[in-house]
Every structure is written in C-alpha cells, then in structure tokens.
Scaffold this active site. Sequence first.
Site, PDB file in Angstrom:
ATOM      1  N   HIS A 156       0.777  -1.100  -0.001  1.00 55.00           N
ATOM      2  CA  HIS A 156       0.033  -0.019   0.113  1.00 55.00           C
ATOM      3  C   HIS A 156       0.904   1.409  -0.076  1.00 55.00           C
ATOM      4  O   HIS A 156       0.161   2.254  -0.165  1.00 55.00           O
ATOM      5  CB  HIS A 156      -1.015   0.109   1.170  1.00 55.00           C
TER       6      HIS A 156
ATOM      7  N   CYS B  24       3.427  -1.302  -4.302  1.00 55.07           N
ATOM      8  CA  CYS B  24       3.193  -1.601  -5.655  1.00 55.07           C
ATOM      9  C   CYS B  24       3.534  -0.445  -6.543  1.00 55.07           C
ATOM     10  O   CYS B  24       3.386   0.769  -6.081  1.00 55.07           O
ATOM     11  CB  CYS B  24       1.486  -1.795  -5.678  1.00 55.07           C
TER      12      CYS B  24
ATOM     13  N   GLU C 141      -3.256   3.306   2.053  1.00 56.60           N
ATOM     14  CA  GLU C 141      -2.776   3.964   0.885  1.00 56.60           C
ATOM     15  C   GLU C 141      -2.736   5.431   0.957  1.00 56.60           C
ATOM     16  O   GLU C 141      -1.724   6.184   0.686  1.00 56.60           O
ATOM     17  CB  GLU C 141      -3.405   3.345  -0.217  1.00 56.60           C
TER      18      GLU C 141
ATOM     19  N   THR D 287      -5.866   3.944  -5.345  1.00 54.25           N
ATOM     20  CA  THR D 287      -5.988   2.998  -6.468  1.00 54.25           C
ATOM     21  C   THR D 287      -7.060   1.828  -6.458  1.00 54.25           C
ATOM     22  O   THR D 287      -7.199   1.419  -7.585  1.00 54.25           O
ATOM     23  CB  THR D 287      -4.597   2.141  -6.522  1.00 54.25           C
TER      24      THR D 287
ATOM     25  N   CYS E 234      -6.235   1.450 -10.430  1.00 55.29           N
ATOM     26  CA  CYS E 234      -5.241   0.638 -11.166  1.00 55.29           C
ATOM     27  C   CYS E 234      -6.128  -0.185 -12.041  1.00 55.29           C
ATOM     28  O   CYS E 234      -7.436  -0.438 -11.918  1.00 55.29           O
ATOM     29  CB  CYS E 234      -4.474  -0.035 -10.253  1.00 55.29           C
TER      30      CYS E 234
ATOM     31  N   SER F  91     -10.055  -5.146   2.985  1.00 57.03           N
ATOM     32  CA  SER F  91      -9.727  -4.921   1.644  1.00 57.03           C
ATOM     33  C   SER F  91     -10.609  -3.897   0.851  1.00 57.03           C
ATOM     34  O   SER F  91     -11.627  -4.360   0.314  1.00 57.03           O
ATOM     35  CB  SER F  91      -9.608  -6.300   1.072  1.00 57.03           C
ATOM     36  N   SER F  92     -10.032  -2.823   0.491  1.00 58.32           N
ATOM     37  CA  SER F  92     -10.719  -1.836  -0.155  1.00 58.32           C
ATOM     38  C   SER F  92     -11.431  -2.093  -1.417  1.00 58.32           C
ATOM     39  O   SER F  92     -12.500  -2.228  -1.918  1.00 58.32           O
ATOM     40  CB  SER F  92      -9.858  -0.392  -0.188  1.00 58.32           C
ATOM     41  N   ASN F  93     -10.473  -3.057  -2.370  1.00 56.44           N
ATOM     42  CA  ASN F  93     -10.883  -3.374  -3.695  1.00 56.44           C
ATOM     43  C   ASN F  93     -11.974  -4.210  -3.480  1.00 56.44           C
ATOM     44  O   ASN F  93     -13.003  -4.463  -4.386  1.00 56.44           O
ATOM     45  CB  ASN F  93      -9.891  -3.759  -4.420  1.00 56.44           C
TER      46      ASN F  93
ATOM     47  N   SER G 240      -6.299  -9.088  -3.424  1.00 52.44           N
ATOM     48  CA  SER G 240      -5.313  -9.568  -2.406  1.00 52.44           C
ATOM     49  C   SER G 240      -5.588 -11.129  -2.225  1.00 52.44           C
ATOM     50  O   SER G 240      -5.093 -11.624  -1.029  1.00 52.44           O
ATOM     51  CB  SER G 240      -5.199  -8.773  -1.533  1.00 52.44           C
TER      52      SER G 240
HETATM   53  S1  SF4 Z   1      -4.597  -3.448  -6.321  1.00 52.22           S
HETATM   54 FE1  SF4 Z   1      -3.581  -2.111  -8.044  1.00 52.22          FE
HETATM   55  S2  SF4 Z   1      -2.438  -0.779  -7.051  1.00 52.22           S
HETATM   56 FE2  SF4 Z   1      -3.292  -2.258  -5.529  1.00 52.22          FE
HETATM   57  S3  SF4 Z   1      -1.412  -3.815  -5.369  1.00 52.22           S
HETATM   58 FE3  SF4 Z   1      -2.732  -4.378  -6.774  1.00 52.22          FE
HETATM   59  S4  SF4 Z   1      -2.200  -3.626  -8.809  1.00 52.22           S
HETATM   60 FE4  SF4 Z   1      -1.131  -2.509  -7.140  1.00 52.22          FE
END
Ligand code: SF4
Length: 345
Positions: free
Chosen positions: A99, A121, A151, A189, A219, A247-249, A292
């Site tokens: 992050h 990253c 991040e 990201t 990203c 985990s944000s994403n 992740s």
């Molecule tokens: S989610 Fe995107 S910015 Fe985050 S570690 Fe993976 S590739 Fe990199």
Amino acid sequence: MGRMTATPAPTPEPAPADRSATDRPKRVLLAAPRGYCAGVDRAVIAVEKALEQYGAPVYVRHEIVHNKYVVQTLERKGAIFVDQATEVPPGNIVMFSAHGVAPTVHEEARQGRLATIDATCPLVTKVHKEAVRYAKEDFDILLIGHEGHEEVIGTSGEAPDHIQLVDGPEDVAKVEVRDPSRVVWLSQTTLSVDETMETVDALKTKFPQLISPPSDDICYATQNRQIAIKELAGQAELVIVVGSKNSSNSIRMVEVAKQAGVPAAYLVDFASEIDESWLEGVTSVGLSSGASVPDVLVQEVLEWLAQRGYLDVELVKTADETLTFSLPKELRRDLRAEAAELVKE
Ligand code: SF4
C-alpha cells in the site's frame, strides 16, 4: 411424442417463471479476471524470498496485503507483522507493504537502524510521484480516497501541506483551495470507478479548472475486477466476493455488484462464512475475489457450492491480464550484513 393440447391441467402448476428457475441447473458464474493482481503477487513473493534468503524473522510493517489467509500463511513461515517500524529491534530487516508508506516511515526505519525492503506496488508509487510533482509546482492536490486507508496515509505523507482528502461526493462542499486555477485531483488505486467519477464531477462543478491526473490512478486490476463483477451481476441472483473486510478493492466489488442490481452480494474470507440461507431460490451464483486473494480460497468456495448442487461452472471473462512487476531491487543485496553494519555505526 404426444401432441400438446390446450386442455387446462387438472392440478395447479407452478408459474412458468418458478418452473424455469427450478428446472435450470444450478450454476456458478466465475469471474475472470479475479484474485491476485501484479502488485499483490510481487509483495507476497517478496516476503517469501526475503525469508528464504535472509532467514526468519523478517518484519513487515502492516499487513503486506489486506488478506487474512495470506498474512497467517506468511506468519507461519517466519514473518512478523508490526504496526510501526519503531517496534522493530535495531539491526533487523523490515518490509513495507504494497500500500506504500510516507517518507516519514522511511526516516523512522533509518533512525531505528533497520534495513528496508519496499514492496510498495509500482502503481501506488506512480501516484506518490504525481503527488510530489504537483506539490513542487505548488498545486492544491485533492486526493479522492477513504479516510484512514493505509494507501491514502502514505500518499498524503508525500506532500501533507498540499494534499487534502476528499472521501466521496459528500465531502466536496467542505473543500477549500488557495487558487481554483491550480487544483489537481488524484485518487486511491482501489476505489469504485463510478463513485470516483461522481466525486470528480462534483469537484469539477465547484472548480471548473480542475486538472485530471496524467493517467488513471485507479489501477487496471481494480477496474478489471469491477467490470467483471458488473457482468456477473446481470446474470446472477447472488454474488459472493472472496476477500477480507479491510480490503478496499474487495469491498468495492460487493458495492459494484449491488449497484449493478444483483439481489444479494456478500464478502467472505472463507467458504465457511457462507450462510446456507443465501442460496434459497438461487440458481446462478456469481463468484469473484479481490486483488489480494489467493485462488485456493476461491477453489474452496467452488467446492462448497458444488456440494450444494452448483456443479456447472461457467467462466465469465471480461479481460486478459498479463502485467507482472519485477521484485524489489533490495532483495538482490545482503540485507542481513547491511543491518548488522547499521547497529555498529
Ligand atoms: S490493487 Fe492495483 S495498485 Fe493495488 S497492489 Fe494491486 S495492482 Fe497495485
């Protein structure tokens, strides 16, 4: 085959919609791409390599990636996760997570006589560099992101006097800048693409001269996983995203599925967290995982679903991902020897 007639059936039948739902085979729509992105893959391999090359312990500041299973597996191999570099005894090796960290954290490690490996990253590093450049040019930087996320803390630390956080469209009203003709937005990201654009639109209404970053900060992996989940959401009655609560994403993927109209979407770390009741009346389950998440956890969910009759697995592919990043360059050095030297100084 007998001819069909229009004679009404003597006993009531299920409504056609019900009948087709129950007759259809239960299936899983499996997203592709899903799971590990290039940045996570690199960070996890970096910890494993460091343990292999230098032996345990290797300290890691914060969770290397936001996934419970990954963290527990690395702990068993000898990684020690700490909240701050200042907790690490002098003469040791500390790794910074994917992050990213603020420059003050590098300074803390130097002061603490630690050898460091930076697993940030490269796509996060790109945002850090944008922040430094715009701060040098004395822009006000509006960083769209979630308050308290690692991040965001790391990026803000690159130029604390120039950056202010904008946590969604509702935050826009309180944003003040010194010169509305010199304002730029950057972002975390791992945000929802649609929500971020809502925030950008609100900012542009307030600051018509707002400058956009040279390239997308959200990203490729975040964007691809959201596109795939939208595709699933249109065809499934339930979406399961494998990922951790921090985990944000992964959280964004659940939100995107709900916004795309799926009746129910849940985030689970493990198959054991799935509630049987979620499957009631469900024929098609959409399945994906955050950036992740190792695929073994998705395979466990597939097995769990197969045991409950969801035997057909259809891949829903919306993109190919081929990006890889080289490992942190520090791994090419003898960091144990360097760390030992640091304590002698
Ligand atoms: S989610 Fe995107 S910015 Fe985050 S570690 Fe993976 S590739 Fe990199």
